[in-house]
Enzyme design. Structure first.
Site, PDB file in Angstrom:
ATOM      1  N   ARG A 113       2.127  -5.259  -0.088  1.00  0.00           N
ATOM      2  CA  ARG A 113       2.388  -4.207   0.896  1.00  0.00           C
ATOM      3  C   ARG A 113       2.179  -2.823   0.301  1.00  0.00           C
ATOM      4  O   ARG A 113       2.076  -1.844   1.042  1.00  0.00           O
ATOM      5  CB  ARG A 113       3.827  -4.317   1.416  1.00  0.00           C
ATOM      6  CG  ARG A 113       4.072  -5.586   2.213  1.00  0.00           C
ATOM      7  CD  ARG A 113       5.552  -5.819   2.402  1.00  0.00           C
ATOM      8  NE  ARG A 113       6.167  -4.810   3.226  1.00  0.00           N
ATOM      9  CZ  ARG A 113       6.449  -4.960   4.512  1.00  0.00           C
ATOM     10  NH1 ARG A 113       6.159  -6.080   5.115  1.00  0.00           N
ATOM     11  NH2 ARG A 113       7.024  -4.003   5.185  1.00  0.00           N
ATOM     12  N   TRP A 155       8.448   2.131  -1.336  1.00  0.00           N
ATOM     13  CA  TRP A 155       7.282   2.990  -1.126  1.00  0.00           C
ATOM     14  C   TRP A 155       7.879   4.360  -0.830  1.00  0.00           C
ATOM     15  O   TRP A 155       8.440   4.585   0.234  1.00  0.00           O
ATOM     16  CB  TRP A 155       6.488   2.450   0.057  1.00  0.00           C
ATOM     17  CG  TRP A 155       5.124   3.008   0.239  1.00  0.00           C
ATOM     18  CD1 TRP A 155       3.983   2.642  -0.417  1.00  0.00           C
ATOM     19  CD2 TRP A 155       4.731   4.015   1.182  1.00  0.00           C
ATOM     20  NE1 TRP A 155       2.921   3.356   0.060  1.00  0.00           N
ATOM     21  CE2 TRP A 155       3.343   4.194   1.035  1.00  0.00           C
ATOM     22  CE3 TRP A 155       5.410   4.780   2.137  1.00  0.00           C
ATOM     23  CZ2 TRP A 155       2.625   5.113   1.797  1.00  0.00           C
ATOM     24  CZ3 TRP A 155       4.702   5.687   2.886  1.00  0.00           C
ATOM     25  CH2 TRP A 155       3.321   5.850   2.717  1.00  0.00           C
ATOM     26  N   ASN A 214      14.494  -0.150   4.593  1.00  0.00           N
ATOM     27  CA  ASN A 214      13.125   0.234   4.938  1.00  0.00           C
ATOM     28  C   ASN A 214      13.238   1.107   6.182  1.00  0.00           C
ATOM     29  O   ASN A 214      13.957   0.762   7.110  1.00  0.00           O
ATOM     30  CB  ASN A 214      12.296  -1.022   5.237  1.00  0.00           C
ATOM     31  CG  ASN A 214      10.871  -0.685   5.632  1.00  0.00           C
ATOM     32  OD1 ASN A 214      10.409   0.437   5.415  1.00  0.00           O
ATOM     33  ND2 ASN A 214      10.170  -1.656   6.189  1.00  0.00           N
ATOM     34  N   HIS A 217     -26.504  18.574  14.542  1.00  0.00           N
ATOM     35  CA  HIS A 217     -25.563  19.556  15.114  1.00  0.00           C
ATOM     36  C   HIS A 217     -24.609  20.091  14.058  1.00  0.00           C
ATOM     37  O   HIS A 217     -23.580  20.689  14.409  1.00  0.00           O
ATOM     38  CB  HIS A 217     -24.798  18.917  16.282  1.00  0.00           C
ATOM     39  CG  HIS A 217     -25.696  18.513  17.401  1.00  0.00           C
ATOM     40  ND1 HIS A 217     -26.352  19.425  18.196  1.00  0.00           N
ATOM     41  CD2 HIS A 217     -26.104  17.289  17.819  1.00  0.00           C
ATOM     42  CE1 HIS A 217     -27.099  18.786  19.079  1.00  0.00           C
ATOM     43  NE2 HIS A 217     -26.973  17.488  18.860  1.00  0.00           N
ATOM     44  N   LYS A 257       0.511  -1.804   3.339  1.00  0.00           N
ATOM     45  CA  LYS A 257      -0.129  -2.769   4.232  1.00  0.00           C
ATOM     46  C   LYS A 257       0.370  -2.630   5.659  1.00  0.00           C
ATOM     47  O   LYS A 257      -0.396  -2.701   6.606  1.00  0.00           O
ATOM     48  CB  LYS A 257       0.150  -4.181   3.711  1.00  0.00           C
ATOM     49  CG  LYS A 257      -0.466  -5.276   4.549  1.00  0.00           C
ATOM     50  CD  LYS A 257      -1.974  -5.228   4.468  1.00  0.00           C
ATOM     51  CE  LYS A 257      -2.644  -6.309   5.297  1.00  0.00           C
ATOM     52  NZ  LYS A 257      -4.073  -5.992   5.505  1.00  0.00           N
TER      53      LYS A 257
HETATM   54  C1  F6R Z   1      -7.456  -0.381   6.636  1.00  0.00           C
HETATM   55  C2  F6R Z   1      -6.245  -0.911   7.221  1.00  0.00           C
HETATM   56  C3  F6R Z   1      -5.443  -0.012   8.089  1.00  0.00           C
HETATM   57  C4  F6R Z   1      -4.849  -0.796   9.270  1.00  0.00           C
HETATM   58  C5  F6R Z   1      -3.912   0.113  10.081  1.00  0.00           C
HETATM   59  C6  F6R Z   1      -3.343  -0.599  11.282  1.00  0.00           C
HETATM   60  O1  F6R Z   1      -8.112  -1.310   5.830  1.00  0.00           O
HETATM   61  O2  F6R Z   1      -5.876  -2.030   6.982  1.00  0.00           O
HETATM   62  O3  F6R Z   1      -6.194   1.058   8.533  1.00  0.00           O
HETATM   63  O4  F6R Z   1      -5.887  -1.271  10.055  1.00  0.00           O
HETATM   64  O5  F6R Z   1      -2.860   0.550   9.266  1.00  0.00           O
HETATM   65  O6  F6R Z   1      -2.602  -1.721  10.908  1.00  0.00           O
HETATM   66  P1  F6R Z   1      -2.283  -2.861  11.945  1.00  0.00           P
HETATM   67  O7  F6R Z   1      -3.568  -3.483  12.339  1.00  0.00           O
HETATM   68  O8  F6R Z   1      -1.379  -3.803  11.195  1.00  0.00           O
HETATM   69  O9  F6R Z   1      -1.593  -2.205  13.099  1.00  0.00           O
END
Ligand code: F6R
Length: 612
Positions: A27, A76, A102, A507, A607
């Site tokens: 994550r 984090w 969290n 442009h 993540k």
């Molecule tokens: C890029 C990536 C992020 C997710 C974004 C949305 O590689 O993984 O840009 O796509 O944080 O996350 P979800 O799809 O879990 O809502």
């Protein structure tokens, strides 16, 4: 974002917590810690800046932590720099409670001032510590931990998933949730809490998801859940059919590489439940044919790569369904006073189903009567639970921070949905429908073909890995694909890259092109191939070094013009990005590898983004 685990059972909690924390490492985090409790030793805490491996090192230098109940955390940082003291768990000043958290406590300064005025001393700069201190403050007063928990929750503003350990009740862990994900795992004679399912699937596949306002009390053989008024709640449990090995590297150097290679299978698994006898069927959807025929507009909302899927979806859905489609970043959409109503369909796309921006946007449109259909990878996740309809992609657990297989499965799901709507509305010709279905059936094998030879991408990476900026250009679906290619490159290799609609170059952007600038020209979209070629010439005339991507049958026409070329097989044009994305993922991966980057856990990224 932060990861939370908790365990209570018959054996020592510490090893189980460490193992679960390692499963949450993907994550993204900057520090880690655990707290364990037993009657003799009371609360024992170890925490430090750095990875779980560093925490393990610390634990070997101290007396073993004993106790069958414990909580753990990967942090984090939001409030307070990453260091040992700011790491979780946070312990109250007299050591009666320990907390992992969290989310963000928005009124923490106010609470801190209140507690300081009552003589409480603080050790850290975090918002979380106020929860531990306030809990002990009320606990000292009422001597009932549950009373104290409810008094604390009453006063918290913001988002939280909390794991609580109390020295006075060493047989239990307490959990609470508001606007941050938290699940309960039901094991054999043991119970778990976790911020996501990958932390517990090695121990149990039966989980339930906590809802906002709920408080759970977990003991060895029993889990009780209460709502915000302390009334008991009957939870529905979900069975998670993810394979434990799917969340392990299985011989690959990185999760990202493994997940890139898993794409044919993930796409096949996503397509197969809905494609039977040459027909796309979504029998379980609650939307009727009348509703589909009366649709006024479709709004796609998502973040990051899921938003890029939405960009491709806009082109393809408008082409197939013939209704206006807008695609918005969820973080913008929620504050835009959107013009949606009962005849608007909202498609929310999310791998995790826990992205707070997307969830908040969905809550906004639901309150205006719009129908929400979500495309989600994680079964039972928050977004799935607040949607009218859910279509699950079957990518399996995605561990690398940079998405690959979730993106590919979202793309096919959205295309299948478009095709289904189009058939219901009669807006697609039967032979076109049949051609797309045939192409969908062939897609996984074609994806495998692209993956069978990765040497080329390693070679290209060796040519380009030391560039400091890269431009992606393309038109229509290639423009949308370039957005994803560019994001993949920048997030894992830290090279600055941008994706531009090729027609926009003149442009303004073209002034950035100079001798040797790397331009990745995407030319897989057949109807605009000649225009793509013209754009290649345009940037080359300004000195650009062009690496192009096209389909096998157009390679000849491009080869004469470019320095290097990547090719993918031909498919139906709406599915072409499903093949085109693979070379872009591999290129980004091998470039990041050559630059020595931490591919699975890129700096500053998480993540699952559960804060705004
Ligand atoms: C890029 C990536 C992020 C997710 C974004 C949305 O590689 O993984 O840009 O796509 O944080 O996350 P979800 O799809 O879990 O809502």
């Amino acid at each position: 974002m932060c990861g939370i685990v908790g365990f209570v059972g018959a054996e020592d909690a510490a090893p189980i917590l460490l193992d679960s924390l390692e499963r949450l490492e993907y994550r993204g985090y900057d520090s880690a810690g655990i707290a364990v409790v037993d009657r003799e030793s009371g609360l024992q805490v170890e925490k430090c800046k750095g990875y779980v491996s560093e925490l393990r090192g610390r634990l070997t230098q101290r007396a073993p932590m004993t106790g069958c109940a414990g909580i753990g955390h990967t942090r984090w940082a939001t409030h307070g720099e990453p260091n040992d003291i700011n790491s979780h768990p946070h312990v109250s000043q007299n050591g009666r409670v320990a907390i992992v958290h969290n989310g963000i406590i928005e009124n923490y300064i106010h609470i801190k001032e209140f507690l300081l005025s009552r003589g409480v001393t603080f050790a850290s700069d975090t918002d979380t510590e106020v929860v531990a201190q306030l809990l002990e403050y009320f606990f000292n007063d009422c001597d009932d931990i549950m009373d104290a928990v409810y008094q604390v929750l009453d006063r918290l503003e913001g988002a939280y998933a909390l794991g609580i350990l109390c020295a006075d009740t060493p047989d239990r862990i307490i959990a609470a949730r508001k606007d941050a994900p938290l699940l309960i795992g039901y094991g054999e004679g043991c119970s778990f809490i976790a911020s996501d399912v990958t932390a517990v699937i090695a121990h149990t596949r039966t989980v339930s998801y906590m809802e906002d306002g709920e408080v759970a009390v977990l003991t060895r053989g029993r889990v009780e859940v209460f709502d915000e008024y302390r009334r008991p709640v009957e939870k529905t449990s979900h069975y998670v059919d993810w394979d434990v090995s799917a969340a392990e590297k299985g011989g690959y150097a990185h999760f990202m590489l493994k997940e890139i290679h898993e794409q044919p299978q993930a796409v096949r698994s996503t397509i197969s439940p809905y494609l039977r006898d040459g027909k796309i069927r979504f029998d379980g959807l609650s939307v009727s044919t009348d509703y589909i025929n009366g649709l006024r507009d479709i709004h796609i909302i998502a973040c990051g790569s899921s938003y890029h899927v939405g960009m491709i979806g806009k082109y393809n859905l408008e082409r197939l369904v013939r209704v206006p489609v807008s695609v918005s970043l969820a973080s913008e959409f929620q504050y835009s006073d959107p013009l949606v109503g009962r005849d608007s369909l909202i498609i929310a796309i999310s791998q995790s189903g826990e992205t707070l921006d997307t969830i908040t946007a969905v809550k906004t449109v639901r309150s205006r009567g719009a129908h929400v259909l979500s495309i989600v990878n994680v079964v039972g996740s928050s977004l799935a639970r607040i949607s009218d309809d859910v279509l699950y992609t079957r990518a399996g657990p995605e561990i690398a921070v940079a998405t690959t297989k979730a993106y590919s499965t979202q793309l096919v799901m959205l295309n299948m949905l478009g095709l289904y709507f189009a058939e219901q509305r009669g807006s697609v010709a039967p032979d076109e429908y049949a051609a797309i279905v045939t192409a969908l059936e062939a897609l996984p094998a074609q994806m495998q073909q692209v993956l069978d030879d990765t040497d080329e991408y390693q070679y290209l990476a060796s040519q380009y890995f030391n560039r400091e900026r890269v431009f992606y250009i393309g038109r229509n679906l290639d423009y949308a694909l370039g957005l994803e290619g560019s994001l993949k490159l920048k997030e894992i290799s830290y090279i600055h890259s941008e994706s531009y609609a090729a027609g926009e170059l003149k442009h303004g952007t073209i002034s950035l092109i100079e001798d040797g600038t790397l331009v990745i020209a995407l030319a897989t979209y057949a109807p605009l191939f000649e225009k793509a070629l013209a754009n290649v010439r345009e940037v080359q005339a300004r000195g650009a070094d062009v690496l192009a991507l096209t389909t096998a049958d157009r390679a000849g026409a491009l080869l004469e013009n470019v320095h290097n070329l990547m090719t993918v097989p031909d498919t139906h044009l709406i599915l072409q990005p499903n093949l085109g994305v693979i070379p872009l993922q591999l290129l980004a991966y091998y470039i990041a590898l050559q630059r020595g980057c931490d591919i699975d856990k890129p700096r500053n990224l998480a993540k699952s983004v559960t804060v705004e």
